[in-house]
Scaffold this active site. Sequence first.
Site, mmCIF file in Angstrom:
data_model
loop_
_atom_site.group_PDB
_atom_site.id
_atom_site.type_symbol
_atom_site.label_atom_id
_atom_site.label_comp_id
_atom_site.label_asym_id
_atom_site.label_seq_id
_atom_site.Cartn_x
_atom_site.Cartn_y
_atom_site.Cartn_z
ATOM 1 N N GLU A 60 -8.327 8.366 21.851
ATOM 2 C CA GLU A 60 -7.920 9.275 20.777
ATOM 3 C C GLU A 60 -7.111 10.454 21.317
ATOM 4 O O GLU A 60 -6.162 10.889 20.682
ATOM 5 C CB GLU A 60 -9.145 9.779 20.010
ATOM 6 C CG GLU A 60 -9.854 8.690 19.217
ATOM 7 C CD GLU A 60 -8.965 8.071 18.147
ATOM 8 O OE1 GLU A 60 -7.936 8.680 17.779
ATOM 9 O OE2 GLU A 60 -9.299 6.973 17.682
ATOM 10 N N TYR A 143 -9.803 15.917 13.659
ATOM 11 C CA TYR A 143 -9.545 14.473 13.618
ATOM 12 C C TYR A 143 -10.250 13.736 14.751
ATOM 13 O O TYR A 143 -10.948 12.742 14.535
ATOM 14 C CB TYR A 143 -8.037 14.166 13.667
ATOM 15 C CG TYR A 143 -7.844 12.731 14.044
ATOM 16 C CD1 TYR A 143 -8.063 11.725 13.096
ATOM 17 C CD2 TYR A 143 -7.570 12.351 15.354
ATOM 18 C CE1 TYR A 143 -7.979 10.385 13.439
ATOM 19 C CE2 TYR A 143 -7.481 11.020 15.707
ATOM 20 C CZ TYR A 143 -7.684 10.051 14.756
ATOM 21 O OH TYR A 143 -7.621 8.738 15.107
ATOM 22 N N ASP A 161 -6.155 11.407 9.776
ATOM 23 C CA ASP A 161 -4.960 11.537 10.597
ATOM 24 C C ASP A 161 -3.721 11.402 9.705
ATOM 25 O O ASP A 161 -3.825 11.243 8.500
ATOM 26 C CB ASP A 161 -4.958 10.473 11.697
ATOM 27 C CG ASP A 161 -4.549 9.127 11.147
ATOM 28 O OD1 ASP A 161 -4.960 8.814 10.014
ATOM 29 O OD2 ASP A 161 -3.811 8.395 11.822
ATOM 30 N N CYS A 214 2.436 1.068 5.603
ATOM 31 C CA CYS A 214 2.807 2.268 4.852
ATOM 32 C C CYS A 214 3.314 3.330 5.821
ATOM 33 O O CYS A 214 2.765 4.419 5.930
ATOM 34 C CB CYS A 214 1.603 2.775 4.062
ATOM 35 S SG CYS A 214 2.012 4.003 2.801
ATOM 36 N N CYS A 221 6.352 -2.172 1.187
ATOM 37 C CA CYS A 221 5.418 -2.343 0.079
ATOM 38 C C CYS A 221 5.187 -3.818 -0.251
ATOM 39 O O CYS A 221 4.179 -4.168 -0.869
ATOM 40 C CB CYS A 221 5.917 -1.592 -1.152
ATOM 41 S SG CYS A 221 6.147 0.188 -0.870
ATOM 42 N N CYS A 224 2.073 -4.840 1.398
ATOM 43 C CA CYS A 224 0.919 -3.943 1.261
ATOM 44 C C CYS A 224 -0.145 -4.537 0.345
ATOM 45 O O CYS A 224 0.143 -4.889 -0.805
ATOM 46 C CB CYS A 224 1.367 -2.590 0.719
ATOM 47 S SG CYS A 224 -0.010 -1.429 0.540
ATOM 48 N N CYS A 230 -0.799 1.264 -6.280
ATOM 49 C CA CYS A 230 -0.143 2.413 -5.663
ATOM 50 C C CYS A 230 0.656 3.206 -6.692
ATOM 51 O O CYS A 230 1.601 2.700 -7.292
ATOM 52 C CB CYS A 230 0.767 1.960 -4.531
ATOM 53 S SG CYS A 230 1.603 3.339 -3.699
#
Length: 316
Positions: A60, A143, A161, A214, A221, A224, A230
């Site tokens: 991370e 985060y 995030d 995304c 899209c 997705c 959406c």
Amino acid sequence: MIPPSRDPFPHGSGQFPHEERDLGASAGLLAAWFAARARDLPWRPTDPLRRHPWGVLVSEVMLQQTPVDRVIPAWTQWMQRWPTPADLAGASPADAIRAWGRLGYPRRAVRLHAAAVAITEDHGGSVPDDAASLRALPGVGEYTAGAVLAFGFGRPALTLDTNVRRVIARHDAGQEFPSASVTVGERSRALEMMPSSGADRWMAALMELGALVCTSRAPDCSRCPLARGCRWLALGRPPGNAPRPQARYAGSDRQARGALLAVLRAQEGPVTQRRIDAAWPDAIQRARALDGLVADGLVVPAPRGRWSLPAINPPG
DNA sequence: TAGTCGTGGGT
DNA sequence: TACCCAAGACT
């Protein structure tokens, strides 16, 4: 107080027009997509019983503003060399800075080393599993603390995030980009949507969707799994409040710092002032960059007017 | 809070 | 060629 124009939900969650089909209601679709398309990243153990909080913490920190593809080899070598916090704490900051290589933002290496020292000295060598202790570690913010809790310990923690925030902004708020920083409204709505079980996988799936589908500039899209619900897509993908562009890098102090540190990294021992001077032409800027590197604990003065990476752990 | 802090690949 | 962007933290 949140400026109304910056809040993606200016009327509050109670009047959210698509509340009956927000991201929380699409958890099943998202989970199926994640099961099929998730990348096999080395810090993501396939066996949930073999979670590795230290490996997650290292990943991370490395992933803070650095792309996954560049982190993978660095993380693998780092974990082979320092498989536990105590191993890293036993090394010098200089070793950590050199192992950081060219991931960028090398202050992260110093902070990760300091975090390893704190974990070793204050937590018996085990990565702490509570938010307050994690947040107290150098280089660990909201985060990263959430990510360690969720992905390192399997806890139901938020990992808001840039990917997750972008997916939520588009799908639920109909806006192309989230605000500059996390709002209290985002936190509360994400907590409401978070599933009661498998919250860690839900967060990871949202993150993965933002990273792979995304995306910021070119969302696909057509691939997705959440396109049907959406709001941004339904509105015709209207352009939104674009994030503030990054400062120019060419000729910046950041570039100067990078040039100076590259000299220190490449050489085993202390470096002469002459070598420093040759690394950046502008003397004023060079001095400012060197001061900054010293202030950040990346460079220390050495005998006879030379400079080196910090070979000894700083006090405290 | 807005500015600072690296590096390299994509477009 | 010039941007644009990438699992933020810190001040």
